[in-house]
Design a protein around this motif. Structure first.
Motif, mmCIF file in Angstrom:
data_model
loop_
_atom_site.group_PDB
_atom_site.id
_atom_site.type_symbol
_atom_site.label_atom_id
_atom_site.label_comp_id
_atom_site.label_asym_id
_atom_site.label_seq_id
_atom_site.Cartn_x
_atom_site.Cartn_y
_atom_site.Cartn_z
ATOM 1 N N SER A 173 1.030 -1.585 -0.104
ATOM 2 C CA SER A 173 -0.265 -0.131 -0.202
ATOM 3 C C SER A 173 0.555 0.968 -0.030
ATOM 4 C CB SER A 173 -1.229 0.018 1.017
ATOM 5 O OG SER A 173 -1.548 1.230 1.427
ATOM 6 N N ARG A 174 2.044 0.903 1.461
ATOM 7 C CA ARG A 174 2.807 2.282 1.196
ATOM 8 C C ARG A 174 3.173 2.547 -0.715
ATOM 9 N NH1 ARG A 174 0.118 2.151 5.331
ATOM 10 N NH2 ARG A 174 1.243 2.517 7.163
ATOM 11 N N LEU A 175 4.220 1.614 -1.336
ATOM 12 C CA LEU A 175 4.265 2.053 -2.935
ATOM 13 C C LEU A 175 3.333 2.071 -3.118
ATOM 14 C CD1 LEU A 175 6.860 0.962 -4.616
ATOM 15 C CD2 LEU A 175 5.042 -1.261 -4.624
ATOM 16 N N GLU A 176 2.370 2.644 -3.393
ATOM 17 C CA GLU A 176 1.801 2.977 -4.209
ATOM 18 C C GLU A 176 0.338 4.201 -3.594
ATOM 19 O OE1 GLU A 176 -1.770 0.388 -4.459
ATOM 20 O OE2 GLU A 176 -0.926 -1.579 -5.480
ATOM 21 N N SER A 177 0.956 4.382 -2.465
ATOM 22 C CA SER A 177 -0.025 5.797 -1.690
ATOM 23 C C SER A 177 1.034 6.477 -0.456
ATOM 24 C CB SER A 177 -1.181 5.249 -0.670
ATOM 25 O OG SER A 177 -0.947 4.593 0.276
ATOM 26 N N ALA A 178 2.533 6.131 -0.443
ATOM 27 C CA ALA A 178 3.637 6.808 0.749
ATOM 28 C C ALA A 178 3.829 8.248 0.053
ATOM 29 C CB ALA A 178 4.934 6.071 0.287
#
Length: 851
Positions: A293-298
């Motif tokens: 998730s962080r890869l997409e939205s960080a």
């Protein structure tokens, strides 16, 4: 001992059966066909190699991924104990059975070629797995042998198999062969079935039931198909889009329960907002989901984003944590440092598209190797350990501070900055009212090519972009009514009931807004003026979607369109990868009378509604929230005279302003602020505090920190809160004046007399009055609309309402007596403006009246 119901002996003509066979257990491949067959096998498939006639290096087959090899008696002797017996299957003819009993200590399995039916007991073999190949039995006879010969496993050549639901006189059905030995102890004949994720092996997704019919279809389609005890066959994701790719089907040791391993797509398996029917994933599985998730939205510039984009930083952290793990001594230290290393190592994996399941496959592959390399360290690491590397020192410091341990467990306080309004000068006060600068012109330039492509290429261009952006290949861009009501498997009763409550409340409130009768006024004797409403004939409502499910937006836009009487309602929402629409949105579409569902998102959906295509009706006004691409596209088309389309209002990041006095509950105030902060890092969150005591202010700030850290979207909330502000004022009058200048989208009043304070509100999208009126109620189900002006546009715009979907038409009726009185004034004004034709239109009528 648990064995697959049969092994498939691959012949050159049988390669088309591999995908189905690989679901059911190990596939047996002749050594001569291994190189040709492996590329067609699914990556997760297990295979054995039939090597008894091969002169190749047998150990190389095991080193390269074969779980077991089938060897001849001579090959077994030549191997001389080099291979663990668990990896060996000895193939014998029936006349060699006497020899076999002397070799049971050297192999784990026996493979017998016989014209007679056999079981383990009849063969007199104990402690070994037995495979039997009977080349004389017909398909129906083989089916009976498989059913009755447990625990022996029958080997069936692929030339005798077919990917069909039923056995014929010439071919044995793969699915019937698999199902033959399975038994059920339930009265309804169903098999308990555990569903597990191929990417998360720690916790099952849920427990369901299977029938022979559902298992057969699952194997043939390679999809998750189960048996609902109420509704028959349940094809997972058929309407919700949460489809499953079937990876494997296994039985338990008693052959009375099944395990389906699947790749889960879409919103997930459970109907509740959790990872599995047994709760959320924990530990490494949870970390994997978090990092993905962080890869997409960080947010840009955040530490996590840097880990994914800065190779040197991540490399240094992995080496740093590996060294700290090696230096750890106590149990607690080793666990702590190991967790750090796992975190950064997994971040490396995720950044390169590698999942935990991929790592597990690599581990399994390594475990299959027979040949091992020397077990010492590589020279450069031996040199480091022996003190040869002078560059790495125990007390060396990084050139910039690097946070220790996981960024996701950042314990620093989540805190809003405080300002005292009376201490600010004019410029500083003005800055408090500013929102982020949106470069609308730059975004419009970006969406122009998308909108233009839809305009020129129509449906074909729209399909191409839906495939490109939403990964969905559609045969048609639209769905037309009647829309089916999703069943309970797709739309649980409690969710349906919640939607019904919201729909009824919103409809009640918006129906009350509708004008029931025309406005009629006699401005002077004989002159009657009137105004009446008519619906905008064709409207488009945009519902953001794809991975998200937003039935609330469909309600908020669909209900006023329905109440207003719009003849054409086009609901645009991005499809899921399989082309479906979420059942929640589909259900709302049916409730509000949508006439066309456009399966597209983004600027391309706006363009299709603005200009129309052969499939998509052109609309006259477009409503709905969306990202900056959608907003820019709406602004573009409203200024194009060829489109002749209006939009509801400009849009920006979501925002809330809370006014609180000494009576405010700190828990409630913090929850209201965070309900907006979790929307996005650019969300606008303001608290205006009226004479708050230091103790009350501290309690509010403490609650913000506590509640934020409990949120799944804590990283987003943290970034939004960093840019948020607490404005301290001395009086309610000062607070309301500031709020009116700010003109918030959502205004929440935590005041002693909140009802009376509403009288002073001049600019706001929607007001939430009192401690028990959270903004969430207005967002979902109280009845008011949640599509509201942002960015300070509450000074000029109303939120969406019934009148947004209507237009007013005026009329006038002038009698002859009325024209005698009114006419001379009209003539004089027209003459004054030099518009003689206007004046003449009255003169000729007065002349007739004077005769």
């Amino acid at each position: 001992m648990s064995t697959p119901p049969f092994l498939a002996l691959l012949d050159p003509s049988g390669s088309t059966l591999l995908p189905s066979l690989a679901l059911l257990g190990p596939v047996l491949i002749p050594a001569a066909l291994v190189r040709a067959a492996l590329p067609t096998l699914p990556s997760q498939a297990t295979y054995y190699v039939q090597a008894e006639n091969s002169s190749e290096d047998l150990i190389s087959f095991l080193d390269n991924g074969a779980q077991k090899i089938v060897v001849s008696l001579q090959q077994l002797q030549e191997l001389g104990g080099q291979v663990p017996k668990e990896r060996l299957i000895l193939k014998l003819a029936e006349e060699e059975l006497t020899t076999a009993k002397d070799l049971v200590q050297q192999v784990s399995s026996m493979y017998l070629v016989s014209s007679q039916p056999h079981t383990t007991k009849s063969l007199g073999l104990k402690g070994v797995e037995v495979f039997v190949q009977n080349d004389t039995a017909k398909p129906a006879e083989l089916l009976e042998l498989i059913r009755t010969s447990r625990p022996a496993t029958y080997v069936i050549p692929t030339e005798n198999l077919a990917a069909s639901p039923q056995t014929t006189s010439t071919h044995l059905s793969i699915t019937e062969a698999f199902l033959a030995p399975i038994i059920s102890d339930r009265p309804d004949g169903l098999f308990p079935t555990i569903v597990s994720s191929s990417s998360h092996s720690i916790k099952p997704l849920g427990l369901v039931y299977s029938s022979k019919e559902s298992v057969s279809e699952a194997i043939l389609t390679q999809k998750g198909v189960y048996q609902s005890r109420k509704h028959g066959l349940w094809r997972k994701g058929e309407t919700s889009g949460a489809v499953q790719e079937l990876v494997s089907v296994k039985t338990d040791c008693d052959s009375d329960a099944l395990v389906f391993e699947v790749v889960q797509h879409g919103s997930g398996f459970c109907h509740l907002p959790q990872s599995t029917c047994f709760g959320n994933f924990t530990g490494i599985s949870k970390l994997e989901d978090t990092l993905r998730s962080r890869l997409e939205s960080a947010p840009e510039g955040s530490y996590t984003k840097r880990l994914f984009t800065d190779e040197k930083l991540l490399r240094s952290k992995i080496m740093e944590e590996a060294e700290e793990l090696c230096d750890a001594t106590t149990k607690e230290e080793v666990a702590f440092e190991a967790a750090d290393l796992v975190y950064f190592a997994l971040a490396r994996c995720i950044s390169k598209g590698v999942s935990l399941k991929d790592v597990e496959k690599a581990l399994d592959s390594k475990s299959l190797k027979i040949t091992r390399r020397k077990g010492d360290a590589k020279p450069k690491w031996e040199e480091k350990i022996n003190g040869g590397d002078k560059e790495v020192k125990a007390d060396s410091k990084p050139t910039e501070p690097i946070p220790k341990s996981f960024p996701e467990v950042d314990e620093s306080r989540i805190k809003m900055r405080n300002v005292v309004l009376s201490k600010l000068n004019k410029e500083e006060n003005k800055k408090l009212l500013l929102r982020p600068v949106l470069n609308s012109l730059a975004m419009i330039d970006k969406v122009k090519p998308i909108v233009e492509r839809v305009r020129k290429e129509g449906d074909d261009g729209l399909k191409a972009m839906t495939k490109q952006f939403d990964k969905a290949e559609l045969s048609s861009n639209v769905m037309l009514p009647p829309f089916a009501t999703p069943d309970e498997d797709q739309l649980p009763p409690d969710v349906k009931a919640a939607i019904d409550v919201a729909y009824n409340n919103v409809k009640t409130f918006h129906t009350a807004q509708a004008e029931k009768e025309p406005l009629i006024v006699e401005t002077m004797p004989g002159v009657q003026c009137s105004r009446f409403v008519r619906p905008i004939a064709r409207v488009g409502i945009y519902v953001p979607g794809g991975t998200a499910i937003l039935p609330s937006t469909a309600i908020m836009l669909g209900v006023p369109a329905q109440v207003a009487g719009c003849k054409t309602i086009v609901l645009a929402t991005p499809p899921r990868p399989d082309g479906s629409i979420s059942p929640e949105v589909l259900y709302v579409a049916k409730l509000v009378g949508v006439t066309c569902i456009l399966k597209a998102g983004g600027a391309q959906a706006v363009g299709a509604m603005a200009y129309g295509t052969e499939e998509v009706p052109k609309v006259d006004k477009i409503f709905g929230p969306g990202n900056q691409w959608v907003t820019a596209a709406k602004m573009l088309v409203q200024n194009d005279t060829d489109a002749l389309v209006a939009i509801d209002m400009p849009a920006g990041p979501s925002e809330v302003l809370v006014i609180a006095d000494h009576t405010a509950n700190p828990v409630f105030v913090a929850s209201d602020l965070l309900s907006q902060a979790e929307h996005g890092t650019d969300s606008q969150v303001v608290l205006v505090g009226i004479s708050l005591t230091p103790k009350l202010l501290e309690e509010i700030e403490e609650q913000i920190d506590i509640q934020a850290k409990a949120l799944p979207r804590v990283a987003i909330a943290r970034e939004a809160i960093k840019k948020s502000v607490i404005v301290l004022v001395d009086s309610q009058k000062e607070a309301i004046e500031f709020s009116n200048e700010y003109a918030p989208e959502h205004l929440i009043l935590h005041l002693e007399d909140a009802v009376k304070a509403v009288d002073g509100i001049e600019n706001a999208g929607s007001v939430f009055v009192g401690a028990f009126s959270p903004e969430s109620c207005g967002d979902y189900a109280s009845g008011t609309n949640h599509t509201l002006p942002t960015n300070g546009f509450a000074r000029q715009f109303s939120g969406v309402n019934t009148l947004s979907f209507q237009k007013h038409i005026t009329s006038q009726l002038v009698s002859s007596d009325g024209l005698r009185v009114l006419g001379p004034s009209v003539v004089r004004l027209a003459e004054r403006e030099g518009l003689e034709a206007h004046a003449n239109a009255v003169r000729v009528r007065l002349a007739v009246l004077d005769k």
